[in-house]
Design a protein around this motif. Sequence first.
Motif, PDB file in Angstrom:
ATOM      1  N   GLU A  15      70.133  19.614  23.298  1.00 29.06           N
ATOM      2  CA  GLU A  15      70.003  20.773  22.412  1.00 29.06           C
ATOM      3  C   GLU A  15      69.516  20.347  21.028  1.00 29.06           C
ATOM      4  OE1 GLU A  15      73.676  22.883  22.483  1.00 29.06           O
ATOM      5  OE2 GLU A  15      73.446  23.525  24.578  1.00 29.06           O
ATOM      6  N   ARG A  16      70.015  19.218  20.547  1.00 30.00           N
ATOM      7  CA  ARG A  16      69.578  18.745  19.224  1.00 30.00           C
ATOM      8  C   ARG A  16      68.094  18.408  19.222  1.00 30.00           C
ATOM      9  NH1 ARG A  16      70.129  13.554  17.767  1.00 30.00           N
ATOM     10  NH2 ARG A  16      71.876  13.260  19.207  1.00 30.00           N
ATOM     11  N   HIS A  17      67.591  17.898  20.343  1.00 25.59           N
ATOM     12  CA  HIS A  17      66.178  17.534  20.429  1.00 25.59           C
ATOM     13  C   HIS A  17      65.294  18.669  20.951  1.00 25.59           C
ATOM     14  CE1 HIS A  17      66.283  13.303  19.312  1.00 25.59           C
ATOM     15  NE2 HIS A  17      67.365  13.135  20.051  1.00 25.59           N
ATOM     16  N   ARG A  18      65.893  19.829  21.234  1.00 26.41           N
ATOM     17  CA  ARG A  18      65.146  21.010  21.672  1.00 26.41           C
ATOM     18  C   ARG A  18      64.368  20.736  22.963  1.00 26.41           C
ATOM     19  NH1 ARG A  18      61.067  22.908  17.745  1.00 26.41           N
ATOM     20  NH2 ARG A  18      60.953  24.655  19.208  1.00 26.41           N
ATOM     21  N   ILE A  19      65.049  20.197  23.950  1.00 26.95           N
ATOM     22  CA  ILE A  19      64.421  19.916  25.232  1.00 26.95           C
ATOM     23  C   ILE A  19      64.930  20.928  26.251  1.00 26.95           C
ATOM     24  CG2 ILE A  19      64.053  18.192  27.031  1.00 26.95           C
ATOM     25  CD1 ILE A  19      64.571  16.061  24.915  1.00 26.95           C
ATOM     26  N   PRO A  20      64.034  21.650  26.930  1.00 30.42           N
ATOM     27  CA  PRO A  20      64.487  22.684  27.871  1.00 30.42           C
ATOM     28  C   PRO A  20      65.364  22.150  28.994  1.00 30.42           C
ATOM     29  CG  PRO A  20      62.150  22.944  27.381  1.00 30.42           C
ATOM     30  CD  PRO A  20      62.567  21.631  26.786  1.00 30.42           C
ATOM     31  N   VAL A  39      66.924  23.928  31.850  1.00 29.57           N
ATOM     32  CA  VAL A  39      66.133  24.563  32.893  1.00 29.57           C
ATOM     33  C   VAL A  39      64.857  23.780  33.182  1.00 29.57           C
ATOM     34  CG1 VAL A  39      67.024  26.862  32.362  1.00 29.57           C
ATOM     35  CG2 VAL A  39      64.939  26.041  31.216  1.00 29.57           C
ATOM     36  N   THR A  40      64.292  24.094  34.338  1.00 31.17           N
ATOM     37  CA  THR A  40      63.073  23.423  34.785  1.00 31.17           C
ATOM     38  C   THR A  40      61.839  23.861  34.016  1.00 31.17           C
ATOM     39  OG1 THR A  40      62.770  25.156  36.434  1.00 31.17           O
ATOM     40  CG2 THR A  40      63.958  23.169  37.135  1.00 31.17           C
ATOM     41  N   ASN A  41      61.839  25.094  33.500  1.00 31.96           N
ATOM     42  CA  ASN A  41      60.601  25.699  33.022  1.00 31.96           C
ATOM     43  C   ASN A  41      60.973  26.872  32.121  1.00 31.96           C
ATOM     44  OD1 ASN A  41      58.214  27.290  32.841  1.00 31.96           O
ATOM     45  ND2 ASN A  41      57.554  26.741  34.909  1.00 31.96           N
ATOM     46  N   VAL A  42      60.468  26.901  30.886  1.00 28.57           N
ATOM     47  CA  VAL A  42      60.836  27.999  29.979  1.00 28.57           C
ATOM     48  C   VAL A  42      60.253  29.333  30.428  1.00 28.57           C
ATOM     49  CG1 VAL A  42      61.144  26.493  27.969  1.00 28.57           C
ATOM     50  CG2 VAL A  42      58.886  27.496  28.423  1.00 28.57           C
ATOM     51  N   GLU A  43      59.195  29.294  31.241  1.00 21.71           N
ATOM     52  CA  GLU A  43      58.581  30.536  31.710  1.00 21.71           C
ATOM     53  C   GLU A  43      59.246  31.059  32.984  1.00 21.71           C
ATOM     54  OE1 GLU A  43      54.408  29.893  32.127  1.00 21.71           O
ATOM     55  OE2 GLU A  43      54.076  29.577  29.971  1.00 21.71           O
ATOM     56  N   HIS A  44      59.695  30.158  33.840  1.00 21.81           N
ATOM     57  CA  HIS A  44      60.350  30.524  35.093  1.00 21.81           C
ATOM     58  C   HIS A  44      61.572  29.634  35.266  1.00 21.81           C
ATOM     59  CE1 HIS A  44      56.794  32.891  36.063  1.00 21.81           C
ATOM     60  NE2 HIS A  44      56.072  31.837  35.735  1.00 21.81           N
ATOM     61  N   ARG A 198      62.845  22.238  44.169  1.00 22.64           N
ATOM     62  CA  ARG A 198      63.024  22.546  42.742  1.00 22.64           C
ATOM     63  C   ARG A 198      62.469  21.400  41.910  1.00 22.64           C
ATOM     64  NH1 ARG A 198      68.445  25.291  40.620  1.00 22.64           N
ATOM     65  NH2 ARG A 198      67.669  26.613  42.307  1.00 22.64           N
ATOM     66  N   PHE A 199      61.561  21.715  40.998  1.00 23.76           N
ATOM     67  CA  PHE A 199      60.943  20.664  40.192  1.00 23.76           C
ATOM     68  C   PHE A 199      60.778  21.129  38.747  1.00 23.76           C
ATOM     69  CE2 PHE A 199      57.474  23.263  41.756  1.00 23.76           C
ATOM     70  CZ  PHE A 199      56.571  23.323  40.708  1.00 23.76           C
ATOM     71  N   ALA A 200      60.749  20.151  37.852  1.00 24.92           N
ATOM     72  CA  ALA A 200      60.585  20.416  36.423  1.00 24.92           C
ATOM     73  C   ALA A 200      59.113  20.402  36.047  1.00 24.92           C
ATOM     74  CB  ALA A 200      61.339  19.368  35.612  1.00 24.92           C
ATOM     75  N   VAL A 201      58.763  21.221  35.069  1.00 24.32           N
ATOM     76  CA  VAL A 201      57.437  21.146  34.461  1.00 24.32           C
ATOM     77  C   VAL A 201      57.602  20.561  33.061  1.00 24.32           C
ATOM     78  CG1 VAL A 201      56.692  23.170  35.763  1.00 24.32           C
ATOM     79  CG2 VAL A 201      57.459  23.446  33.399  1.00 24.32           C
ATOM     80  N   GLY A 202      56.515  19.978  32.549  1.00 22.66           N
ATOM     81  CA  GLY A 202      56.553  19.431  31.202  1.00 22.66           C
ATOM     82  C   GLY A 202      56.360  20.515  30.158  1.00 22.66           C
ATOM     83  N   HIS A 203      56.745  20.200  28.934  1.00 19.77           N
ATOM     84  CA  HIS A 203      56.552  21.097  27.796  1.00 19.77           C
ATOM     85  C   HIS A 203      56.081  20.293  26.589  1.00 19.77           C
ATOM     86  CE1 HIS A 203      59.555  23.070  30.382  1.00 19.77           C
ATOM     87  NE2 HIS A 203      59.053  24.218  29.942  1.00 19.77           N
ATOM     88  N   ASN A 204      55.231  20.914  25.790  1.00 23.00           N
ATOM     89  CA  ASN A 204      54.764  20.314  24.541  1.00 23.00           C
ATOM     90  C   ASN A 204      54.873  21.350  23.425  1.00 23.00           C
ATOM     91  OD1 ASN A 204      53.902  17.668  25.448  1.00 23.00           O
ATOM     92  ND2 ASN A 204      52.208  18.702  26.499  1.00 23.00           N
ATOM     93  N   GLU A 207      50.795  24.454  18.005  1.00 21.20           N
ATOM     94  CA  GLU A 207      50.530  24.297  16.564  1.00 21.20           C
ATOM     95  C   GLU A 207      51.564  24.999  15.698  1.00 21.20           C
ATOM     96  OE1 GLU A 207      48.053  27.681  18.238  1.00 21.20           O
ATOM     97  OE2 GLU A 207      48.542  25.608  18.755  1.00 21.20           O
ATOM     98  N   ASN A 208      52.330  25.921  16.284  1.00 20.48           N
ATOM     99  CA  ASN A 208      53.376  26.627  15.540  1.00 20.48           C
ATOM    100  C   ASN A 208      54.771  26.047  15.778  1.00 20.48           C
ATOM    101  OD1 ASN A 208      51.560  28.634  14.470  1.00 20.48           O
ATOM    102  ND2 ASN A 208      51.503  29.539  16.524  1.00 20.48           N
ATOM    103  N   GLY A 209      54.817  24.913  16.477  1.00 20.00           N
ATOM    104  CA  GLY A 209      56.102  24.275  16.722  1.00 20.00           C
ATOM    105  C   GLY A 209      56.894  24.897  17.856  1.00 20.00           C
ATOM    106  N   ARG A 210      56.244  25.724  18.693  1.00 21.20           N
ATOM    107  CA  ARG A 210      56.919  26.351  19.825  1.00 21.20           C
ATOM    108  C   ARG A 210      56.675  25.547  21.093  1.00 21.20           C
ATOM    109  NH1 ARG A 210      54.297  32.212  18.969  1.00 21.20           N
ATOM    110  NH2 ARG A 210      52.519  30.811  19.199  1.00 21.20           N
ATOM    111  N   LEU A 211      57.700  25.464  21.945  1.00 18.98           N
ATOM    112  CA  LEU A 211      57.561  24.766  23.210  1.00 18.98           C
ATOM    113  C   LEU A 211      56.774  25.619  24.196  1.00 18.98           C
ATOM    114  CD1 LEU A 211      61.087  23.181  23.709  1.00 18.98           C
ATOM    115  CD2 LEU A 211      58.919  21.947  23.523  1.00 18.98           C
ATOM    116  N   THR A 212      55.725  25.033  24.749  1.00 19.99           N
ATOM    117  CA  THR A 212      54.915  25.720  25.750  1.00 19.99           C
ATOM    118  C   THR A 212      54.792  24.839  26.989  1.00 19.99           C
ATOM    119  OG1 THR A 212      52.863  24.808  24.847  1.00 19.99           O
ATOM    120  CG2 THR A 212      53.588  26.940  23.991  1.00 19.99           C
ATOM    121  N   VAL A 213      54.555  25.455  28.124  1.00 18.16           N
ATOM    122  CA  VAL A 213      54.425  24.703  29.374  1.00 18.16           C
ATOM    123  C   VAL A 213      53.181  23.813  29.315  1.00 18.16           C
ATOM    124  CG1 VAL A 213      53.964  24.909  31.850  1.00 18.16           C
ATOM    125  CG2 VAL A 213      55.661  26.388  30.756  1.00 18.16           C
ATOM    126  N   ALA A 214      53.352  22.550  29.708  1.00 12.54           N
ATOM    127  CA  ALA A 214      52.254  21.584  29.693  1.00 12.54           C
ATOM    128  C   ALA A 214      51.409  21.746  30.951  1.00 12.54           C
ATOM    129  CB  ALA A 214      52.816  20.169  29.621  1.00 12.54           C
TER     130      ALA A 214
END
Length: 459
Positions: A15-20, A39-44, A198-204, A207-214
């Motif tokens: 949580e401190r590092h903001r990792i989904p 979670v595996t994916n912020v979108e799903h 069940r698999f994880a997707v990456g996130h990056n 430019e606005n500092g928001r986590l998006t699916v890689a």
Amino acid sequence: MSHHELTAFVSATAERHRIPGVVVGVWVDGQEYHAGHGVTNVEHPLPVDGHTLFQLGSVTKTYTATALLRLVADGRVDLDAPVRRYVPELVLADERAAAEVTVLNLLNHTAGLGWGVIVDTGEGDDALAGYVARMHELEQAAPLGTRASYSQAGYNLAGRVLEKVTGLTYERAVESLVLTPVGLAESFFSPNDVMTRRFAVGHNLDENGRLTVARPWKGTRGNNPGGGLVSSVADQLRWARFHLGDGGGEAGAGVLPAELLRRMQKPTVALRASTLGDALGVGWFLRDIDGVRAVGHGGSANGQFAELLLVPERNFAVIALANAGPNGIPFNQEVVRWALATYLDVHDRDPEPLPYDESRAREVVGSYEIDAMTLTIADDGPGLRLEVRIRPEIRAASDRELPPDHAPFTFGFLPGAGDEYVITGGAFDGQRGYFTRDARGEVVGVDLAGRLFTRSLAG
């Protein structure tokens, strides 16, 4: 130490590092513990647990090396033989290197090859052959056998050796030589195998500092030997126990003779001022941590990061997997250090840099490069800043979304006259490296994460 304390630490750190999503596994005192968070994916979103599949990145290299050692045990491969014995069509930029490079040179990164060929050779069974056919485009970063310089291309070529000797695709060879005998039922190369689980997707960060699916989710098939395996924490602890053991497999039959397993964990070439380790074995980085010997390997993919560490003399292992960049790197490092301190009373600490020195700073300011990236050092006075970027021409030419560049890092020199440094801020905090000088004493290169960046003429 209770399982609750592991879970609490993993959750708070994620949580401190903001990792989904993260998952950690520990093998200690003959017991296995898993701790998942997020979670595996912020979108799903789906919950992460010890059987969720993550990309291992370069931890895959330990599998490629082990598969080749199985062929060594069978007398089908000689580590000291030239690679051309098995891949006679090999052409490199340096003909002497092509003629004399050995299998061991590939496995301990002493081939002198640059990092990698930036090419997509498709998803067919000829993908790896196509990659190796393009290796003549790769620069020779150092003379053969003179030093270690981390190379993705070297391991992809090692994967081609596996193909040529076995007559199988790289993926089938590793499956038959390693995955199945060791009992790794949750480890795959093909997205077709992964997508039914069940698999994880990456996130990056955008430019606005928001986590998006890689995207794309996975790299090209031609890079599988150096970084294409997808696996779970449960399987990685099973893999760790195999390498902590005597070479037996899941069914008790011998997979690898104990002497070859131990050989993988013995130094073959020293590393200087490297966070990766003090030396390289065969497929493993080796280092001394607070008086104990550790064996490990890290890995990165697009928005996913892995860190696997074994302490053979204590029958201990820890694996950390995270699905966001750039903070997946410090998350994994914090977890591994916490586990070492908590379970073994072994403490891994960063060295302290010297105060800013303007004259030393002037010597290193400039531009450095490898085939895929540029590295720029600037003097902010007082303070040095290091920035690594993917080459703009590679971004422009790629039809795939590439990982974002990291923010600049601050760094400082370490005590002594060896031109060694430590990064003191950002996702690479604590990473060590050193500058290389020529016969005249001029700085001509810098090592970062095991890769040699050479100074550009404009730098």
